[in-house]
Each structure stands twice: as C-alpha cells, then as structure tokens.
Design a protein around this motif. Structure first.
Motif, mmCIF file in Angstrom:
data_model
loop_
_atom_site.group_PDB
_atom_site.id
_atom_site.type_symbol
_atom_site.label_atom_id
_atom_site.label_comp_id
_atom_site.label_asym_id
_atom_site.label_seq_id
_atom_site.Cartn_x
_atom_site.Cartn_y
_atom_site.Cartn_z
ATOM 1 N N MET B 1 20.135 -32.981 -40.065
ATOM 2 C CA MET B 1 20.653 -32.206 -38.758
ATOM 3 C C MET B 1 20.054 -31.167 -38.486
ATOM 4 O O MET B 1 19.570 -30.362 -39.244
ATOM 5 C CB MET B 1 22.171 -31.565 -39.309
ATOM 6 C CG MET B 1 23.171 -31.375 -38.208
ATOM 7 S SD MET B 1 24.768 -31.017 -38.919
ATOM 8 C CE MET B 1 24.508 -29.552 -39.381
ATOM 9 N N LYS B 2 19.673 -31.116 -36.944
ATOM 10 C CA LYS B 2 18.958 -29.921 -36.457
ATOM 11 C C LYS B 2 19.906 -28.813 -35.983
ATOM 12 O O LYS B 2 20.767 -28.908 -35.216
ATOM 13 C CB LYS B 2 18.086 -30.653 -35.375
ATOM 14 C CG LYS B 2 16.741 -30.512 -35.572
ATOM 15 C CD LYS B 2 15.701 -31.134 -34.529
ATOM 16 C CE LYS B 2 16.267 -31.952 -33.456
ATOM 17 N NZ LYS B 2 15.367 -32.250 -32.397
ATOM 18 N N HIS B 3 19.517 -27.774 -36.339
ATOM 19 C CA HIS B 3 20.345 -26.444 -35.898
ATOM 20 C C HIS B 3 19.428 -25.519 -35.062
ATOM 21 O O HIS B 3 18.573 -25.122 -35.533
ATOM 22 C CB HIS B 3 20.942 -25.872 -37.237
ATOM 23 C CG HIS B 3 21.873 -24.577 -37.070
ATOM 24 N ND1 HIS B 3 23.166 -24.988 -37.428
ATOM 25 C CD2 HIS B 3 21.846 -23.690 -36.714
ATOM 26 C CE1 HIS B 3 23.957 -23.985 -36.984
ATOM 27 N NE2 HIS B 3 23.140 -23.065 -36.403
ATOM 28 N N LEU B 4 19.853 -24.890 -34.101
ATOM 29 C CA LEU B 4 19.511 -23.935 -33.318
ATOM 30 C C LEU B 4 19.953 -22.681 -33.482
ATOM 31 O O LEU B 4 21.224 -22.351 -33.096
ATOM 32 C CB LEU B 4 19.218 -24.510 -31.742
ATOM 33 C CG LEU B 4 18.753 -23.252 -31.023
ATOM 34 C CD1 LEU B 4 17.015 -23.239 -31.135
ATOM 35 C CD2 LEU B 4 18.603 -23.913 -29.392
ATOM 36 N N LEU B 5 19.376 -21.578 -33.834
ATOM 37 C CA LEU B 5 19.882 -20.468 -34.114
ATOM 38 C C LEU B 5 19.372 -19.285 -33.347
ATOM 39 O O LEU B 5 17.883 -19.004 -33.472
ATOM 40 C CB LEU B 5 19.789 -20.112 -35.618
ATOM 41 C CG LEU B 5 20.148 -18.700 -36.049
ATOM 42 C CD1 LEU B 5 21.829 -19.067 -36.125
ATOM 43 C CD2 LEU B 5 19.696 -18.481 -37.767
ATOM 44 N N LEU B 6 20.204 -18.863 -32.486
ATOM 45 C CA LEU B 6 19.669 -17.942 -31.409
ATOM 46 C C LEU B 6 19.914 -16.467 -32.143
ATOM 47 O O LEU B 6 20.996 -16.130 -32.734
ATOM 48 C CB LEU B 6 20.593 -17.870 -30.302
ATOM 49 C CG LEU B 6 20.058 -16.770 -29.156
ATOM 50 C CD1 LEU B 6 18.768 -17.371 -28.621
ATOM 51 C CD2 LEU B 6 21.210 -16.990 -27.969
ATOM 52 N N ILE B 7 18.800 -15.621 -32.153
ATOM 53 C CA ILE B 7 19.050 -14.360 -32.999
ATOM 54 C C ILE B 7 18.787 -13.202 -32.102
ATOM 55 O O ILE B 7 17.820 -13.312 -31.344
ATOM 56 C CB ILE B 7 18.282 -14.190 -34.409
ATOM 57 C CG1 ILE B 7 16.696 -14.399 -34.188
ATOM 58 C CG2 ILE B 7 18.513 -15.422 -35.196
ATOM 59 C CD1 ILE B 7 15.788 -14.189 -35.092
ATOM 60 N N VAL B 38 24.468 -25.418 -32.507
ATOM 61 C CA VAL B 38 23.851 -24.113 -32.074
ATOM 62 C C VAL B 38 24.682 -23.078 -32.705
ATOM 63 O O VAL B 38 26.084 -23.245 -32.505
ATOM 64 C CB VAL B 38 23.960 -24.412 -30.606
ATOM 65 C CG1 VAL B 38 23.039 -22.865 -30.097
ATOM 66 C CG2 VAL B 38 23.059 -25.351 -30.142
ATOM 67 N N SER B 39 24.017 -22.048 -33.330
ATOM 68 C CA SER B 39 24.793 -20.698 -33.337
ATOM 69 C C SER B 39 23.986 -19.580 -33.094
ATOM 70 O O SER B 39 22.923 -19.663 -32.658
ATOM 71 C CB SER B 39 25.381 -20.606 -34.885
ATOM 72 O OG SER B 39 24.471 -20.476 -35.644
ATOM 73 N N CYS B 40 24.497 -18.305 -33.416
ATOM 74 C CA CYS B 40 23.887 -17.051 -33.108
ATOM 75 C C CYS B 40 24.062 -16.132 -34.533
ATOM 76 O O CYS B 40 25.043 -16.248 -35.157
ATOM 77 C CB CYS B 40 24.288 -16.384 -31.796
ATOM 78 S SG CYS B 40 26.218 -15.763 -31.781
ATOM 79 N N ALA B 41 23.140 -15.124 -34.459
ATOM 80 C CA ALA B 41 23.081 -14.279 -35.411
ATOM 81 C C ALA B 41 22.553 -12.871 -35.129
ATOM 82 O O ALA B 41 21.787 -13.038 -34.130
ATOM 83 C CB ALA B 41 22.475 -14.735 -36.728
ATOM 84 N N PHE B 42 22.842 -12.015 -35.851
ATOM 85 C CA PHE B 42 22.304 -10.431 -35.322
ATOM 86 C C PHE B 42 21.615 -9.736 -36.334
ATOM 87 O O PHE B 42 22.048 -9.812 -37.642
ATOM 88 C CB PHE B 42 23.717 -9.764 -34.872
ATOM 89 C CG PHE B 42 24.374 -10.443 -33.978
ATOM 90 C CD1 PHE B 42 24.112 -10.262 -32.494
ATOM 91 C CD2 PHE B 42 25.416 -11.317 -33.981
ATOM 92 C CE1 PHE B 42 24.818 -10.683 -31.489
ATOM 93 C CE2 PHE B 42 26.247 -11.865 -33.313
ATOM 94 C CZ PHE B 42 25.736 -11.353 -31.710
ATOM 95 N N LEU B 43 20.476 -9.014 -35.954
ATOM 96 C CA LEU B 43 19.603 -8.470 -36.753
ATOM 97 C C LEU B 43 20.375 -7.154 -37.444
ATOM 98 O O LEU B 43 20.380 -6.997 -38.719
ATOM 99 C CB LEU B 43 18.486 -7.932 -36.099
ATOM 100 C CG LEU B 43 17.324 -7.255 -36.707
ATOM 101 C CD1 LEU B 43 16.493 -8.068 -37.963
ATOM 102 C CD2 LEU B 43 16.178 -6.524 -35.951
#
Lengths: 124, 124
Positions: B1-7, B38-43
C-alpha cells in the motif's frame, strides 16, 4: 506596462531570500509575452520591501502592477498586513492599477503541483 | 500500500492548519489511482506530528510512505530537522520504504503555477 511583483515573507537566512530571487528569474522567463517586467519584494528581513518594489515598478512606468503573495497560509500577513500595504501604495500611485492576487496556498492547482513533485521522483 | 504524507510546518493559528487539512482532502481526490492513502502531519504546533503520521501510515499497512514537505524554503526544517525525523522513522519501521521528496518550493513547476494564479484572475 504590466508588472508582476512576487512578494515573499523574507528570512534571516539569506539563502531563502535567494531562492525567491532565483524563482523570480524563472518566473521572468516563463512570463515573457504576458508581463513586461517581473520582480520580487519582501514583507520583512530582506530588501526591497513591498512598498519599495511597488514604487520601483511605478517609477519604471508600470501602469498595472499585479502583486502575487508567495505565501502558503492565509494568516495575518496575507489577510491584514499585505492588503494594508497595497492600500497605502494605491494612495501613493493613484494612476497605477495595483491588483492583489490570492496567495499561493489558495491555488486550486496546488494538488496537481504536489502530485507532479511525486511524479517527477518516480512516484505516482 | 502506497501512502502519500503531506508534511507542513504547523501554526498557532488553527485556520492555517485547517487549510493544510483541506488541501490534503483535495490531494486525496487528485491522487486516486496513484496513492492508496493520503494524510498530513505537522512539524510542530499541531497534530499529528510527523512521527505520528508515519507510524499511523505504517500501522495501516503502508509498504511505501512518500513524504512531501509543504514548505517554500530549504531552511533548517527542510534541510536538517525533517531528514532526521525520517531517518529515525526508518529505524522504527525497517520493513517500510520511506522516501523524502524535495520540498514544494524547489518544484520546477512553481513558475507555471504562479503564472496560472495570475491567469485565473484574468491577468496574463
């Protein structure tokens, strides 16, 4: 004469400001035939300032200055400070049309651009 | 499964974090057929953190996590902090391929995107 002014936040780190200047060079090439001149200006921490960038474009004969905020988020800078700076520039240059575009982060083309970054690296 | 993580950097201003979440929704739609999730995460300053985003993707069965920095400048965050976070995530998830893409500001498609913003507003 139509002038495109890219405005960025500005950074203590000179390399970040130079990245904006490099981008402005690329934008100048891409904008040929659409804009007569392209330049950049900074909200703080680097020169020229946004008022200086606008004054300089007006001095060079721009009749229309299109201001494009190179910002990702619609925070205080984009929502309040920059519109105030533009309003004040309007008063200094009533003969020039100064237009503030939506900030970069609001572009509906952003998802495609993000996917193209993955694609360029062989992911997609 | 390929996951794109926007940070993204993350902001004290919740609306800015929500802009990133909205963009992630749009990215999810645009990425269909290319990425499974696809999901996002924060520094900093918002949740989930980047390690949490990676751990969560791994827990959901991602075999490949493509990390895309939603940053304009190649500063300390992009150049040093984020690579360290990714290196540490590699150690926690040796079975997962974790790839750090170039940051948004380095995209060669940026000049065209900037021009398209002007074009959408009738300038070009």
């Amino acid at each position: 004469m139509k002038h495109l002014l890219l405005i960025a936040h500005g950074s203590r780190r000179q390399q970040s400001n130079d990245e904006v200047r490099d981008l402005t060079q690329q934008l100048t090439a891409a904008a040929q035939g659409h804009f007569d001149q392209v330049s950049c200006a900074f909200l703080e921490l680097s020169a020229p300032s946004i008022p200086e960038g606008i004054d300089s474009a007006a001095r060079q004969g721009a009749h229309s200055i299109i201001v494009l905020p190179y910002f990702l988020a619609a925070g205080q800078h984009v929502g309040t400070e920059i519109p105030k700076i533009i309003a004040s520039a309007h008063q200094r240059h009533p003969q020039v049309t100064i237009t503030l575009l939506p900030h970069l982060g609001a572009s509906k083309a952003m998802p495609s651009l993000l996917l193209s970054i993955a694609e360029d690296m062989g992911y997609r």
